[in-house]
Design an enzyme around this catalytic site. Sequence first.
Site, PDB file in Angstrom:
ATOM      1  N   LYS A   1      13.564  26.218 -56.921  1.00  0.00           N
ATOM      2  CA  LYS A   1      14.338  25.255 -57.717  1.00  0.00           C
ATOM      3  C   LYS A   1      14.838  24.045 -56.906  1.00  0.00           C
ATOM      4  O   LYS A   1      14.077  23.130 -56.648  1.00  0.00           O
ATOM      5  CB  LYS A   1      15.496  25.962 -58.423  1.00  0.00           C
ATOM      6  CG  LYS A   1      15.025  26.867 -59.571  1.00  0.00           C
ATOM      7  CD  LYS A   1      16.086  27.128 -60.613  1.00  0.00           C
ATOM      8  CE  LYS A   1      15.499  27.766 -61.860  1.00  0.00           C
ATOM      9  NZ  LYS A   1      15.531  29.230 -61.875  1.00  0.00           N
TER      10      LYS A   1
ATOM     11  N   PHE B   1      17.510  37.941 -63.315  1.00  0.00           N
ATOM     12  CA  PHE B   1      16.287  37.190 -63.625  1.00  0.00           C
ATOM     13  C   PHE B   1      15.581  36.856 -62.327  1.00  0.00           C
ATOM     14  O   PHE B   1      16.191  36.302 -61.412  1.00  0.00           O
ATOM     15  CB  PHE B   1      16.611  35.902 -64.390  1.00  0.00           C
ATOM     16  CG  PHE B   1      15.378  35.139 -64.779  1.00  0.00           C
ATOM     17  CD1 PHE B   1      14.640  35.515 -65.905  1.00  0.00           C
ATOM     18  CD2 PHE B   1      14.933  34.069 -64.027  1.00  0.00           C
ATOM     19  CE1 PHE B   1      13.477  34.819 -66.254  1.00  0.00           C
ATOM     20  CE2 PHE B   1      13.781  33.373 -64.374  1.00  0.00           C
ATOM     21  CZ  PHE B   1      13.055  33.748 -65.492  1.00  0.00           C
TER      22      PHE B   1
ATOM     23  N   ASP C   1      17.738  36.945 -54.036  1.00  0.00           N
ATOM     24  CA  ASP C   1      17.059  35.925 -54.830  1.00  0.00           C
ATOM     25  C   ASP C   1      18.017  34.735 -54.949  1.00  0.00           C
ATOM     26  O   ASP C   1      18.956  34.755 -55.737  1.00  0.00           O
ATOM     27  CB  ASP C   1      16.705  36.488 -56.208  1.00  0.00           C
ATOM     28  CG  ASP C   1      16.026  35.439 -57.091  1.00  0.00           C
ATOM     29  OD1 ASP C   1      16.031  34.249 -56.735  1.00  0.00           O
ATOM     30  OD2 ASP C   1      15.492  35.828 -58.146  1.00  0.00           O
TER      31      ASP C   1
END
Length: 437
Positions: free
Chosen positions: A280, A166, A251
Site C-alpha cells: 500500500k 484481512f 502484516d
Amino acid sequence: MTAECKPQLPNAKPSHTGPLAGEAITRSTFDQVMVPNYAPAAFIPVRGHGSRVWDQAGREYIDFAGGIAVTSVGHTHPKVVKALTDQANKIWHVANVLTNEPALALAQSLVEKTFAERVFFCNSGAEANEAALKLARKVASDNFPSSGAMHGETEKCEIVACLNSFHGRTLFTVSAGGQPKYSQGFGPLPGGIRHVPFNDIAALTAAVSDKTCAVIVEPIQGEGGITAATKEYLHAVRELCDKHQALMIFDEVQSGAGRTGSLYAYMNCCAVPDILTTAKGLGGGFPIGAMLTTEKWAAHFGVGSHGTTYGGNPLACAVSLAVLDIVSAPETLKNVNLRHDQFFMALNEMNRKYNVFKEVRGQGLLIGAELVEKWAGRGKDFVAACAKQGLLILIAGPNVLRFAPSLLITSEDVEQGMKRFDSAVADLLASETSVAA
Ligand SMILES: *Cc1c(COP(=O)(O)O)cnc(C)c1O
C-alpha cells in the site's frame, strides 16, 4: 469445414451492446466492459495534486481516503514524479534473471531503517503475505521434515491467524484472513489454518502449539474496522512463537510506511517480528509490495523456491525509494501525529453535535469512527454524502468510517475537509428526519 470450425473474429459477439472504442468514457462504461466485482462511485477522478482530486466535470474533492491508505505522500508529489520520470527514461523492466539499481537501493534503505536483513519484492500486499506464509511453511518443512510426506509436507504446518483479519485476496491469503465472506464460494481452500479471536491471549495460547509454523497478525486491523492489537497481545504472540519455534508475521500492508506515526507499527510495541509485509503506502500509488525478514529465515528461500516476474521492477522501486525517503523523515512522522490529533478533535467535536459515533479510534493517520446503533450498517451512505460535498472518505466494514489521507496532508486541508464532512453529516441527518416525518 463445418460451421462450428469457422474461425471467429475475436470481437464477434452475438449482439454487441458495449461502447465502441473511442466513444466518451463515462461511469456507465464501467458496467459495459468491467467485471462487476467493484461498485465504484458515480464520478471518475482524472487528476490529483497533494490532497486534492478533480473529476471529469472539474469538481474538486479533498482526499481523506488516500486510495485506501496508499497515496502516502499525496498525489503527483514532485519528488516522486521526478523519480518516476527519471527512471522511465532509463530502464523499465529487466526481470529477476538480472538485478537492478533501484531495487537494490530500496532494499538497502529498508534494511537500514528496519529490523530486516533481507528483502523480497513483489507487486501487492496479498503477494507479500503469500510469500510470508510460503516462507514460514518452507522453514518448517526444512527444519522439521516428516518422513515420506508428499511435497515435503510437515506436521508443523499450522498457521494461526486472527478472526476479522484481512491479508489479501489470493486463495492462500483469503483463507488466512478471518472474514469468511471473502473466501465463501472459492473452496476447497488451503488447509492448515486456524483462526482465533483477535486480542484474546488465552485463545492464542490454546491454539499455538509445536505444530504451528507461523502466527500472522495485523498490529492494527485495517479492513476489519481499525482495531489495534494490544501491546500485551503482540508480546504474547512473540513469546508463543519463540516457545514453539514458529515465525511471527506482522502484516503491515496497511499500517506500515509511516501510517501510524512510526515507520512501522512494530516500532511502537517493541515486539519485533520474524517477517513483516508491507505494500500500500510503500509505493505511494505505484504497485509494489515487500516481504522483510532476517538473514536466517531468508536463507530458506533458495534459488528457484519462489519468484515473480515483476517483483523489484525498476520503475516501482525508484518510485518507492522516493516515497520511503519522504515517509520516513521525522517531519513527516511529526505531521502524522499532529494531524492525528486534529482529526480526533474534529471528529469528537462533531460527535458532540450529531451523536453519530460510538467510538473514534486508530493510530496516526489510520482512523476509524464506529457508527452508533442507529446508523449501524450505513457507512456507505456517509461515503456518498461526503462525495456530494466534495470529500473522499472510506469505510472499514459496514459500521466504521475510515480516514487514511496522505501523511503530508496540511492542517488547512484537514480543516476544510472536516467542514465538508460536517455538511455531509448534517445533510444525511436532515434527509433521514424528512423521510421519518
Ligand atoms: C490491503 C491489505 C492487504 C492486501 O493488499 P493488496 O495490495 O490489495 O493485495 C493485505 N493485508 C492488509 C492488512 C491490507 O490492508
